[in-house]
Scaffold this active site. Sequence first.
Site, PDB file in Angstrom:
ATOM      1  N   HIS A   1      37.586  34.435  28.758  1.00  0.00           N
ATOM      2  CA  HIS A   1      36.420  34.359  27.862  1.00  0.00           C
ATOM      3  C   HIS A   1      36.517  33.118  26.964  1.00  0.00           C
ATOM      4  O   HIS A   1      35.533  32.408  26.756  1.00  0.00           O
ATOM      5  CB  HIS A   1      36.365  35.583  26.944  1.00  0.00           C
ATOM      6  CG  HIS A   1      36.147  36.895  27.635  1.00  0.00           C
ATOM      7  ND1 HIS A   1      37.059  37.916  27.589  1.00  0.00           N
ATOM      8  CD2 HIS A   1      35.111  37.348  28.380  1.00  0.00           C
ATOM      9  CE1 HIS A   1      36.588  38.958  28.256  1.00  0.00           C
ATOM     10  NE2 HIS A   1      35.409  38.635  28.750  1.00  0.00           N
TER      11      HIS A   1
ATOM     12  N   LYS B   1      34.486  34.054  38.016  1.00  0.00           N
ATOM     13  CA  LYS B   1      35.164  35.328  38.315  1.00  0.00           C
ATOM     14  C   LYS B   1      34.156  36.359  38.819  1.00  0.00           C
ATOM     15  O   LYS B   1      34.427  37.132  39.721  1.00  0.00           O
ATOM     16  CB  LYS B   1      35.868  35.808  37.044  1.00  0.00           C
ATOM     17  CG  LYS B   1      36.086  37.278  36.917  1.00  0.00           C
ATOM     18  CD  LYS B   1      37.397  37.652  37.526  1.00  0.00           C
ATOM     19  CE  LYS B   1      37.808  39.091  37.296  1.00  0.00           C
ATOM     20  NZ  LYS B   1      36.807  40.046  36.964  1.00  0.00           N
TER      21      LYS B   1
HETATM   22  P1  AMP Z   1      32.879  40.258  30.730  1.00  0.00           P
HETATM   23  O1  AMP Z   1      33.278  40.421  29.307  1.00  0.00           O
HETATM   24  O2  AMP Z   1      33.889  40.763  31.700  1.00  0.00           O
HETATM   25  O3  AMP Z   1      31.478  40.744  31.010  1.00  0.00           O
HETATM   26  O4  AMP Z   1      32.837  38.693  30.980  1.00  0.00           O
HETATM   27  C1  AMP Z   1      32.066  37.841  30.166  1.00  0.00           C
HETATM   28  C2  AMP Z   1      32.016  36.496  30.824  1.00  0.00           C
HETATM   29  O5  AMP Z   1      33.346  35.985  30.966  1.00  0.00           O
HETATM   30  C3  AMP Z   1      31.417  36.529  32.232  1.00  0.00           C
HETATM   31  O6  AMP Z   1      30.628  35.361  32.436  1.00  0.00           O
HETATM   32  C4  AMP Z   1      32.629  36.527  33.113  1.00  0.00           C
HETATM   33  O7  AMP Z   1      32.397  35.987  34.401  1.00  0.00           O
HETATM   34  C5  AMP Z   1      33.566  35.630  32.316  1.00  0.00           C
HETATM   35  N1  AMP Z   1      34.956  35.884  32.694  1.00  0.00           N
HETATM   36  C6  AMP Z   1      35.579  37.077  32.789  1.00  0.00           C
HETATM   37  N2  AMP Z   1      36.855  36.915  33.218  1.00  0.00           N
HETATM   38  C7  AMP Z   1      37.030  35.589  33.399  1.00  0.00           C
HETATM   39  C8  AMP Z   1      38.126  34.781  33.846  1.00  0.00           C
HETATM   40  N3  AMP Z   1      39.302  35.313  34.179  1.00  0.00           N
HETATM   41  N4  AMP Z   1      37.958  33.434  33.901  1.00  0.00           N
HETATM   42  C9  AMP Z   1      36.757  32.883  33.563  1.00  0.00           C
HETATM   43  N5  AMP Z   1      35.690  33.591  33.146  1.00  0.00           N
HETATM   44  C10 AMP Z   1      35.819  34.929  33.065  1.00  0.00           C
END
Ligand code: AMP
Length: 280
Positions: free
Chosen positions: A37, A150
């Site tokens: 994030h 991801k």
């Molecule tokens: P989430 O909180 O899981 O909904 O993720 C929020 C954002 O962070 C989304 O755009 C995800 O694709 C991105 N994200 C989650 N994990 C990763 C990671 N390991 N590397 C890069 N971006 C990520």
Amino acid sequence: MKIFQQANQMLPYILEQKKNGKKIGFVPTMGALHKGHLSLIEASQKENDLTVCSIFVNPTQFNNPEDLEKYPRNDKEDIEKLEAIGCDILYLPTAEDVYPGGMHSSEFDFGGIENQMEGECRPGHFNGVATVVNRLFRVTSPDAAYFGEKDYQQLAIVRKLMEIENFGFKLVGIPTFREKDGLAMSSRNVRLSPEFRAEAPKIYQFLLKAKDLCQNQDFKTVQKTIQEDFSKTELQLEYFKICDQNTLVEATSREEGKNYRAFVAVFAGKIRLIDNLQIC
Ligand code: AMP
């Protein structure tokens, strides 16, 4: 960092900043923030004057009630991390603020990509994602939005949503941030038992193996090998697919000039993990 719980207080503030010539970058998240994030926030900070992060665990994109209930929530630590990295604005809304008309998803037609892989395994998931992203885009009015590769299929859905809803700003995809052993960072990783945490790096190892095998084997053979590899682990494979990177249509053979990406979903015990990698 300014923290807003209400869109009707945040949006006028953002619009005022934009009137003063400030460029706004937006990073939507569900919290339990990790370095993945934060890499999105850093990318936004490099390209914009102000970065807005949102934290909202969106009920309508969960098809599994237990997954929603047990999703890690850590507002206090998240706020500290965002302060430390220099994020400018946090939108930390209640469900009522995101869904003023009641909590339900709108129906979208994304031309089919919403019905495969994550869409097939998690019915309604992408309607929920698109509904919340549509709302978040309207109340943050960004110049650019940052999403992780991801969730590659989600990135494709957001791209389509922007076409459908005529959002004119920039969408930026950020490479997956990994643990040292290759496991893609995910908020759900903290829920893995030590046994499954030790097993989980195999996901990335098999993606790398698939990339290697694709140099001189056809996709079907590679898929079969990787499926067999997973069957020898404690990870329960939901799907392993090789798709055209642009259309996300499953590919049986390779065509010159196209790029392909492998996509994986597994259950590590009760915890569902996904990952993907461009393989050629
Ligand atoms: P989430 O909180 O899981 O909904 O993720 C929020 C954002 O962070 C989304 O755009 C995800 O694709 C991105 N994200 C989650 N994990 C990763 C990671 N390991 N590397 C890069 N971006 C990520």
